[in-house]
Design an enzyme around this catalytic site. Structure first.
Site, mmCIF file in Angstrom:
data_model
loop_
_atom_site.group_PDB
_atom_site.id
_atom_site.type_symbol
_atom_site.label_atom_id
_atom_site.label_comp_id
_atom_site.label_asym_id
_atom_site.label_seq_id
_atom_site.Cartn_x
_atom_site.Cartn_y
_atom_site.Cartn_z
ATOM 1 C CG ASN A 68 35.597 40.436 78.464
ATOM 2 O OD1 ASN A 68 35.713 39.568 79.307
ATOM 3 N ND2 ASN A 68 36.259 41.576 78.530
ATOM 4 C CD GLU A 120 37.746 30.426 86.429
ATOM 5 O OE1 GLU A 120 38.559 31.337 86.209
ATOM 6 O OE2 GLU A 120 36.653 30.322 85.837
ATOM 7 C CG ASN A 144 39.487 47.288 90.604
ATOM 8 O OD1 ASN A 144 39.760 47.614 89.442
ATOM 9 N ND2 ASN A 144 39.831 48.028 91.653
ATOM 10 C CG HIS A 154 38.972 38.484 75.143
ATOM 11 N ND1 HIS A 154 38.977 39.765 75.638
ATOM 12 C CD2 HIS A 154 38.776 37.672 76.211
ATOM 13 C CE1 HIS A 154 38.813 39.736 76.946
ATOM 14 N NE2 HIS A 154 38.688 38.477 77.327
ATOM 15 C CD1 TRP A 195 46.624 37.380 77.200
ATOM 16 C CD2 TRP A 195 44.429 37.785 77.346
ATOM 17 N NE1 TRP A 195 45.971 36.225 76.869
ATOM 18 C CE2 TRP A 195 44.621 36.442 76.960
ATOM 19 C CE3 TRP A 195 43.126 38.272 77.517
ATOM 20 C CZ2 TRP A 195 43.553 35.575 76.724
ATOM 21 C CZ3 TRP A 195 42.082 37.404 77.273
ATOM 22 C CH2 TRP A 195 42.288 36.081 76.892
ATOM 23 C CG ASN A 248 40.284 37.431 84.739
ATOM 24 O OD1 ASN A 248 39.703 36.357 84.816
ATOM 25 N ND2 ASN A 248 41.163 37.685 83.794
ATOM 26 C CD GLU A 285 37.065 31.185 78.083
ATOM 27 O OE1 GLU A 285 37.892 32.124 78.035
ATOM 28 O OE2 GLU A 285 36.696 30.655 79.148
ATOM 29 C CE1 TYR A 286 36.146 32.039 66.912
ATOM 30 C CE2 TYR A 286 34.757 31.018 68.572
ATOM 31 C CZ TYR A 286 34.932 31.527 67.290
ATOM 32 O OH TYR A 286 33.884 31.517 66.392
ATOM 33 C CG HIS A 310 42.236 31.724 86.342
ATOM 34 N ND1 HIS A 310 41.644 32.469 85.347
ATOM 35 C CD2 HIS A 310 43.504 31.526 85.924
ATOM 36 C CE1 HIS A 310 42.510 32.697 84.380
ATOM 37 N NE2 HIS A 310 43.647 32.145 84.710
ATOM 38 C CD GLU A 329 40.567 30.614 82.659
ATOM 39 O OE1 GLU A 329 41.253 31.115 81.761
ATOM 40 O OE2 GLU A 329 39.798 31.273 83.384
#
Length: 1024
Positions: free
Chosen positions: A605, A417, A598, A541, A1000, A103, A538-539, A419, A462
Site C-alpha cells: 500500500n 491491535e 494470507n 489508501h 475495499w 491483515n 489513516e486515509y 483486529h 483497531e
C-alpha cells in the site's frame, strides 16, 4: 551447571507464553535509552560510550518446530545442527519457517491466551567475554531492543528471565550470572505467545531477535530514570526546562545531580541539587528523586520546520564533583496543546502532512538500519511530509532521535491491535488483559517521552473500545499531560481520544456502519457537542495505482481549520525479495511463501516501492502538501506560505511562459515570505504568441542551496495556469493529391504515395498500415472499454470470495471483458480531397448490447487519418473503465515524446501534480512496475504524441508499453511479465478515475466516473 529451577523442563512446564498475567519475569523497569557515560563531555557530544557494547553480529542458531523439541543440552553447549545467523534478523529471512502476511485474520487459531502446540522456536546462543572491570563493580545489563514474540533468557546455563512485547526493549540484570572469561547466552524465542493476540497488525508475521542486542554497564549507584519537559510563558520568550531525575542504589547525603543545558558548545543553563523532591502527600516526598528547573531566555523553539535542538546532560556525582555517571538526551523546546478545537504547536495550529510507516525492508524483513531510516526521513521531507505515525507499534529507538534531528512530528503508537477478534474489543474490555495492555502503553511512554518529535501518544490500533483503553488514557493524561492522546477504535471519537482520528472517512460521503459510523469529515466537525480537532489516522489508501481524489481532502483541510490533516496509508510496499531457480530476485507478497492464511498483495500500500523508489502517487502527495500556495490575478502572482515558523530564506521562484512547451519568457524572483505570510510578485508584460497553441505559465519554487534533507536545486512547490491565447484558425493545406481507394470483397485499401491503409470489411477494423513495405500494425485498431484491474477495482474480491460490488466484478458480470463486436456498418467513399471510411459496431455480451461505437476515418492528401468516434453506453451497464482505442504497433522505439501532462503517470483524479509541457522519456519509463500488475502509465491532457514514425494529435489520454492489458490482467507478479512483440498503444478519449479513499469499496468519486450515455472524441494519426 544448570540448576533444577533453571532447567528447560521447568520453563516449559510453566508455559509463561500462554498466561496474559505474565508479561515479563525479572525484566527491568522501562526508561529512556541509556549510555552511562563516565565523561560528561562525551555525553554532551553524544560520542560512543565505552560502557555500551553491541552484541550484534553472528550468533549460533537452531530452529525447532516447538519448544518441547529443544534438547536440554542446548542450555550448556551449541547443538551440532546449529547454524550461524546474523543478529538482528528475522529467522524467516534466513530460510527457517515461512513469513505469513495477513491483515485482519489471525495467523493462528483464535483461542486466547493459548497458542498452537506447533510453535516454531528459535534457539540463539552467543559466547562472549566481559571486561574484567565490569565484573568487579557495578551492574551489567543486557538489552534486547526487539524480540518477536516472546523469549526466555539463560546466561551460563542459569535462567535469567522472560520477556514479551516484540516492539519494546526487554532489559535484564546479568551481574549475578557473569563470570571471568567466556560467558554464554542462550535465548529461546517463541514465534507465538499470548502476546500475539495483541499484535494482529496488518503486516508480515515474522520472528526472531530483529532489533539490536547490547550490554550496558552502569555503576551500582546509578541514574535509573530521567524525564525532561519544557514549560513556557505566554509568548514563548521565556522557558523552563524541568528535569526529573531518579536514582537507585545506595542513597547517600553526598550524592548530587547536575543538569546542564547546551546549545552546541555553549552552556545555556545549569543546576545542581541533592536528591529529595517536593512533598507529595502526608507521607512526604520521594527520597530517590529530584526535579531541577532551568530558566532559559528566548529559547530557540523546536518544530518540524526548524528542528532546533539543545542537549541536556544529567550528571550523577558526589558533592566534591566526582562524576559517577552521566546520561544525556536531545531537548526540543516546544509546546503541544489543544485549544479552541485546534491542535497547536508553539501556539500555532498544525496542518498534519502525515504518513503511516511500517518498519519494513525487502531483504531484511523488519530489521531497520540507520541508512534505511535516514532514507525514509529524507524522502518524506523532500515530498513535503511533516509527520509520521509509527504504525502500529513503537519503532526502533534510533528512529525518534532521527525525527528529532531532521524534523518530523511523530505519533507514537502502542503495540496493541486485536483486529481479528469478534468483537474487536473482546480483549481490550477484559480486565485479565489489562496488565499486558498496560505494559505496552506505559513502557512506551517511559521510553520515548523525552523526544520532542513525539507530539501525540496513541493507545494502539483497531482494537475496538474497551475499559482498558479508558484506564490507559487516564494514566497517560496523569503522567504526561503535555501531549494529547489519540485512539481510533470504537468509532474514532470516544472518550479515550483527544482528537477525532477516523480512518478512511470521506470528505463528503457518510458511511453509516452500525455502532461505529464513519461520518464525512466535514459533517463530523459539526456534530452536536463536538469541539475536538479531526486528524485522519489513516486515509488515501495508496495500494498499487491509487491516490485518486487526494486533492479533495486537501481542499477540505485548507477550508476547515479544525480539519488538521491526516496520515496517508502508507509509506512503503511490504514486498519481500525471493529468488527464482536461476538466482534472480523477485518481489513476493502474501501467499508466495506458502503462507496461510494470507491476504495476497494487500501488503503493498506504499507511496514508495519496498526499495524506496517512489510511486507516481508520491508526486501528487508532494504537490498537494506543498508549503507554498499560489494565486494568479492578472500579471500578479500571490505566494502564500503555510510554514508556521520558518521565514523563507532558501527559495527562488522560477516562472516561465511557454507555448506548447516552447519557452517564450522566464524569470526568477527571490522569495521573502514570513511564516503564514504573503508575497506579491509582478510579472512583466507577457508575450503574445502569433501562432496557435496552449499558453501556460508555470512557477516552481527552487531551493538554491542544499539543506540537511535536500540537495541544491530541490523543487519544493509548483503550479501551472493556462493563459488566454489569441484566437487563430488553421486552414488545411490544399493538396492536389487524392488517396486512391481500392475495394475488394474483403478489404478497403487506401493508398497514398508509399503509405497504405487497409480496412477489413468483415470486421470493420483498421487491420493494417504500411510505410513502404513495412507493416505498422501487429493487431487491428479496435475499441477498448476495459482496463487491467487496479487493486481499487478489485477491492476485497478474490477467487474464493466474490464481492459483487467491486468494479471488476460488476464489469465481469455485465460482460465488459467478454464483449464481442458485431459489425453494423462498414462503407467507403471517395470525397473531393479525401477517402472516408465509416463504421459502426455493437459491442455485445450474451445477446445484450453494451456499447455502440460509430467511427469515421478520413484520410486526406497529406496522409493524415482523422478519426472521429461516437460511443453510446447502455443505460443499464456499469460505468466503463475507459472509452478509447487500442492496437499493437509493430515498431519498438527507444523514446516517447508527447505534449501534455507529465512527466509522471497521471489519471483524471490524480493529475494536479502533472505539468503541461513537451516531454521526452525512454519507453521503459512509460511503464510503472507495480508488483501486482495492473493498468498503469496513463498520461492525460495529451495534445500530441510522437512514437517512432507515428504521430497522434487531438485531446486524449494514452499509455504505451510492451505489455498488453490482457497480459497485465492475467499476470500475478511483475517479474512474470514478458515484453511482447512490438508496442501496445492505448488511446483514450475518456478514462475513469482510479479512486483511493480506500481499496475495499468503490471509491472513485462520481465526477470521475464515466456516467454519461454518449461520448465523442477525435484524433489525427499520421506518419512522419
Amino acid at each position: 551447571m544448570t540448576m533444577i529451577t533453571d532447567s528447560l523442563a521447568v520453563v516449559l512446564q510453566r508455559r509463561d507464553w500462554e498466561n496474559p498475567g505474565v508479561t515479563q519475569l525479572n525484566r527491568l523497569a522501562a526508561h529512556p535509552p541509556f549510555a552511562s557515560w563516565r565523561n560528561s563531555e562525551e555525553a554532551r557530544t553524544d560520542r560512543p560510550s565505552q560502557q555500551l557494547r553491541s552484541l550484534n553480529g553472528e550468533w549460533r542458531f537452531a530452529w525447532f518446530p516447538a519448544p518441547e523439541a529443544v534438547p536440554e543440552s542446548w542450555l550448556e553447549c551449541d547443538l551440532p545442527e546449529a547454524d550461524t545467523v546474523v543478529v538482528p534478523s528475522n529467522w524467516q529471512m534466513h530460510g527457517y519457517d515461512a513469513p505469513i502476511y495477513t491483515n485482519v485474520t489471525y495467523p493462528i487459531t483464535v483461542n486466547p491466551p493459548f497458542v498452537p502446540t506447533e510453535n516454531p522456536t528459535g534457539c540463539y546462543s552467543l559466547t562472549f567475554n566481559v571486561d574484567e572491570s565490569w565484573l568487579q563493580e557495578g551492574q551489567t545489563r543486557i538489552i534486547f531492543d526487539g524480540v518477536n514474540s516472546a523469549f526466555h533468557l539463560w546466561c551460563n546455563g542459569r535462567w535469567v528471565g522472560y520477556g514479551q512485547d516484540s516492539r519494546l526493549p526487554s532489559e535484564f540484570d546479568l551481574s549475578a550470572f557473569l563470570r571471568a572469561g567466556e560467558n554464554r547466552l542462550a535465548v529461546m524465542v517463541l514465534r507465538w505467545s499470548d502476546g500475539s493476540y495483541l499484535e494482529d497488525q496488518d503486516m508480515w508475521r515474522m520472528s526472531g531477535i530483529f532489533r539490536d542486542v547490547s550490554l550496558l554497564h552502569k555503576p551500582t549507584t546509578q541514574i535509573s530514570d530521567f524525564h525532561v519537559a519544557t514549560r513556557f510563558n505566554d509568548d514563548f520568550s521565556r522557558a523552563v526546562l524541568e528535569a526529573e531525575v531518579q536514582m537507585c542504589g545506595e542513597l547517600r547525603d553526598y550524592l548530587r545531580v547536575t543538569v546542564s543545558l547546551w546549545q552546541g558548545e555553549t552552556q545555556v543553563a545549569s543546576g545542581t541539587a541533592p536528591f529529595g523532591g517536593e512533598i507529595i502527600d502526608e507521607r512526604g516526598s520521594y527520597a530517590d528523586r529530584v526535579t531541577l528547573r532551568l530558566n532559559v531566555e528566548n529559547p530557540k523553539l523546536w518544530s518540524a520546520e526548524i528542528p532546533n535542538l539543545y542537549r541536556a546532560v544529567v550528571e550523577l556525582h558526589t558533592a566534591d564533583g566526582t562524576l559517577i555517571e552521566a546520561e544525556a538526551c536531545d531537548v526540543g523546546f516546544r509546546e503541544v496543546r489543544i485549544e479552541n478545537g485546534l491542535l497547536l504547536l508553539n501556539g500555532k495550529p498544525l496542518l498534519i502532512r502525515g504518513v503511516n510507516r511500517h518498519e519494513h525492508h525487502p531483504l531484511h524483513g523488519q530489521v531497520m538500519d540507520e541508512q534505511t531510516m535516514v532514507q525514509d526521513i529524507l524522502l518524506m521531507k523532500q515530498n513535503n511530509f511533516n509527520a509520521v505515525r509509527c504504525s502500529h507499534y513503537p519503532n526502533h529507538p534510533l528512529w525518534y532521535t532521527l525525527c528529532d534531528r531532521y524534523g518530523l512530528y511523530v505519533v507514537d503508537e502502542a503495540n496493541i491491535e486485536t483486529h481479528g477478534m469478534v468483537p474487536m474489543n473482546r480483549l481490550t474490555d477484559d480486565p485479565r488483559w489489562l496488565p499486558a495492555m498496560s505494559e505496552r502503553v506505559t513502557r512506551m511512554v517511559q521510553r520515548d517521552r523525552n523526544h520532542p518529535s513525539v507530539i501525540i501518544w496513541s493507545l494502539g490500533n483497531e482494537s475496538g473500545h474497551g475499559a482498558n483503553h479508558d484506564a490507559l488514557y487516564r494514566w497517560i493524561k496523569s503522567v504526561d499531560p503535555s501531549r494529547p492522546v489519540q485512539y481510533e477504535g470504537g468509532g474514532a471519537d470516544t472518550t479515550a481520544t483527544d482528537i477525532i482520528c477516523p480512518m478512511y472517512a470521506r470528505v463528503d460521503e457518510d458511511q453509516p456502519f452500525p455502532a461505529v459510523p464513519k461520518w464525512s469529515i466535514k459533517k463530523w466537525l459539526s456534530l452536536p457537542g463536538e469541539t475536538r480537532p479531526l486528524i485522519l489516522c489513516e486515509y488515501a489508501h495508496a495500494m498499487g495505482n491509487s491516490l485518486g481524489g487526494f486533492a479533495k481532502y486537501w481542499q477540505a483541510f485548507r477550508q476547515y481549520p479544525r480539519l488538521q490533516g491526516g496520515f496517508v496509508w502508507d509509506w512503503v510496499d511490504q514486498s519481500l525479495i525471493k529468488y527464482d531457480e536461476n538466482g534472480n530476485p523477485w518481489s513476493a507478497y502474501g501467499g508466495d511463501f506458502g503462507d496461510t492464511p494470507n491476504d495476497r498483495q494487500f501488503c503493498m500500500n506504499g507511496l514508495v516501492f519496498a526499495d524506496r523508489t517512489p510511486h507516481p502517487a508520491l508526486t501528487e502527495a508532494k504537490h498537494q502538501q506543498q508549503f507554498f500556495q499560489f494565486r494568479l490575478s492578472g500579471q500578479t502572482i500571490e505566494v502564500t506560505s503555510e510554514y508556521l515558523f520558518r521565514h523563507s530564506d532558501n527559495e527562488l521562484l522560477h516562472w516561465m511562459v511557454a507555448l506548447d512547451g516552447k519557452p517564450l519568457a522566464s524569470g526568477e524572483v527571490p522569495l521573502d515570505v514570513a511564516p503564514q505570510g504573503k508575497q506579491l510578485i509582478e510579472l512583466p508584460e507577457l508575450p503574445q504568441p502569433e501562432s496557435a497553441g496552449q499558453l501556460w505559465l508555470t512557477v516552481r519554487v527552487v531551493q538554491p542551496n542544499a539543506t540537511a534533507w535536500s540537495e541544491a536545486g530541490h523543487i519544493s512547490a509548483w503550479q501551472q495556469w493556462r493563459l488566454a491565447e489569441n484566437l487563430s484558425v488553421t486552414l488545411p493545406s490544399a493538396s492536389h493529391i487524392i488517396p486512391q481507394l481500392t475495394t475488394s470483397e474483403t478489404d478497403f485499401c487506401i493508398e497514398l504515395g508509399n503509405k497504405r491503409w487497409q480496412f477489413n470489411r468483415q470486421s470493420g477494423l483498421l487491420s493494417q498500415m504500411w510505410i513502404g513495405d513495412e507493416k505498422q500494425l501487429l493487431t487491428p485498431l479496435r475499441d477498448q472499454f476495459t482496463r487491467a484491474p487496479l487493486d481499487n477495482d478489485i477491492g476485497v474480491s478474490e477467487a474464493t470470495r466474490i464481492d459483487p460490488n467491486a468494479w471488476v466484478e460488476r464489469w465481469k458480470a455485465a460482460g465488459h471483458y467478454q464483449a464481442e463486436a458485431a459489425l453494423l456498418q462498414c462503407t467507403a467513399d471517395t470525397l473531393a480531397d479525401a477517402v472516408l471510411i465509416t463504421t459502426a459496431h455493437a459491442w455485445q455480451h450474451q445477446g445484450k448490447t453494451l456499447f455502440i461505437s460509430r467511427k469515421t476515418y478520413r484520410i486526406d492528401g497529406s496522409g493524415q487519418m482523422a478519426i472521429t468516434v461516437d460511443v453510446e453506453v447502455a443505460s443499464d451497464t456499469p460505468h466503463p473503465a475507459r472509452i478509447g482505442l487500442t492496437c499493437q504497433l509493430a515498431q519498438v522505439a527507444e523514446r516517447v515524446n508527447w505534449l501534455g501532462l507529465g512527466p509522471q503517470e497521471n489519471y483524471p483524479d490524480r493529475l494536479t501534480a502533472a505539468c503541461f509541457d513537451r516531454w521526452d522519456v525512454p519507453l521503459s519509463d512509460m511503464y510503472t512496475p507495480y508488483v501486482f500488475p495492473s493498468e498503469n502509465g496513463l498520461r492525460c491532457g495529451t495534445r500530441e504524441l510522437n512514437y517512432g514514425s507515428h504521430q497522434w494529435r487531438g485531446d486524449f489520454q494514452f499509455n504505451i508499453s510492451r505489455y498488453s492489458q490482457q497480459q497485465l490482467m492475467e499476470t500475478s507478479h511483475r517479474h512474470l511479465l514478458h515484453a511482447e512483440e512490438g508496442t501496445w498503444l492505448n488511446i483514450d478519449g475518456f478514462h475513469m478515475g482510479i479512486g483511493g479513499d480506500d481499496s475495499w469499496s468503490p471509491s472513485v468519486s462520481a465526477e470521475f466516473q464515466l456516467s454519461a450515455g454518449r461520448y465523442h472524441y477525435q484524433l489525427v494519426w499520421c506518419q512522419k
